[in-house]
Design a protein around this motif. Sequence first.
Motif: not given
Lengths: 329, 329
Positions: B273-296
Amino acid sequence: MSTELVVDVKKQVQAALEEVKKKTIENVFFVACGGSSALMYPSKYVIDREAKKIDAHLYSSNEFIHRNHNKLGENSLVILCSHSGNTPETVESAKFARSKGALAVSLTNVEGSPLAQASDVVLKYEWGEEANAFTTNYSVLYQLVFGVLKTIENNDKFALIEESLENLQQVHEKAAELYKGNAEDFGQMYKNENIIYTMASGANYGVAYSFAICILMEMQWIHSHAIHAGEYFHGPFEIIDQETSFIILLGLDETRHLEERALEFSKRYGKKLIVLDAADFDFTGVREEVKGYIAPLVLNYVLRTYADRLAEERNHPLSTRRYMWKVEY
Amino acid sequence: MSTELVVDVKKQVQAALEEVKKKTIENVFFVACGGSSALMYPSKYVIDREAKKIDAHLYSSNEFIHRNHNKLGENSLVILCSHSGNTPETVESAKFARSKGALAVSLTNVEGSPLAQASDVVLKYEWGEEANAFTTNYSVLYQLVFGVLKTIENNDKFALIEESLENLQQVHEKAAELYKGNAEDFGQMYKNENIIYTMASGANYGVAYSFAICILMEMQWIHSHAIHAGEYFHGPFEIIDQETSFIILLGLDETRHLEERALEFSKRYGKKLIVLDAADFDFTGVREEVKGYIAPLVLNYVLRTYADRLAEERNHPLSTRRYMWKVEY
């Protein structure tokens, strides 16, 4: 076929349409999982082509709930399906749809099942070798969908589709008989394959999808993927060679050109090609105007005989599972 | 980043929105092939969730033309993309859309290309290692889509997404740096695999699809299939065992539960299993409200480094083709 069951199906569909009439339906959501979802793809194709006003969307049940489409509401018709009526995500989807004010109409083989209980209207379909095609899932769904188009938009194809579906069983049987030798060859020649791709477009894509994920992956543990015949040339076709096997479906709808192009290319660079062409079938009793819509149903029926022969040759019954219904998930 | 290019992208998007304003847009069609189609999946997710009135549809170019959706018309916005601007089906789709009275807005890397010429409005995006993320395809498309939602429905997320995209490049680079070791491990450990599945749901499914058909099948000739994490349990999961490899994406959108469930099950019965988890990433500068849209977008960027390492280890450059651009099709 049993007149009683035919009358019963027609009555059920009319009862569903009576509920539809009470609402102002603006969009239809097709919601189910796996094979039950695949059977809805042709219906989305029908609404895309036929509907002047209604929009159609199709989502796997859990995606439907969590995506939470903003236009789901009291003007929505949500059509669900679960064979056992037991699929938890689909039962939840019916509840979710109703909580938004939508009309939830469900197809199931099991009356009184959790899905039946969670829905506004239930359509019970028949199943198995004894069942006449008119009373099975694809047919009941088409009667509902064309009925909705007639009820809301005065679309004129309902009578044509109903007449055609009444004659579907004989089309199925003649097609399966015509391809009997091919199905046997398929079982014998492909029993040792590790991967078998499927390919189609338009109204037929769902049939390719169903064969890939339900028959090959789920029931035979053979690697697979349903490739869209139009997408083929933009990535997937690089995989084909003399060793890679493809089941290619040719339907009779407006996208047939895509399937023909994919087949033509595959013939040049591949060797292991299994072709099912609806143009070979005898569609007596099916009205010309809806042949393209009916073709995927016949392709699906014939493919099931391919599945039977493959399972037999591999000595791996279609009912074998290692996880489904056996472990927690 | 180059201020000039940023200003230019913003100007281009504004020019497109001026054209949108002149029409009464009721629905949006996303039309492209292969990787250019995959990049539109998150935008369909956005419209599904955000739009009060507009409907979104997504079709591969040739399917778009032949399916001939009945609601395509003068109130439609058709968004197309072809990197070279040369894809024949997509050029035809732009012509088809305009023949129906729709507004055709195209994204391409090549100004003056056939697609650019066939469209009402052209958005030129940047490409390659030098390009800042703000000026690349995913970002330009999001600016257009959120701009359309703002223009037509007063949706309030345009400023949030624009600000977040301006900071995307650093998020990309930090995420790739964090997963650098994982990418190297992937290249080394999976270089001999015959088949690698990918899996995701919601806004991330297109990224899984793109990696399956463009990277693995097209550029590496490795068998693949993008499995929807919700569909997994209704067929495909029967394929998993200790020998079968899966790339599983975990995003940050509302469907994350589906991806987590698929991962949890896969951990119990699979090993590769090769897992890429966006929760590991540092999203500084990305607004909370659109994080889900930016993750892909970030998952896609990181996956590209996985592709690079795999190609390197296999000594099979990502540019290698046997049919694409080489033979007739």
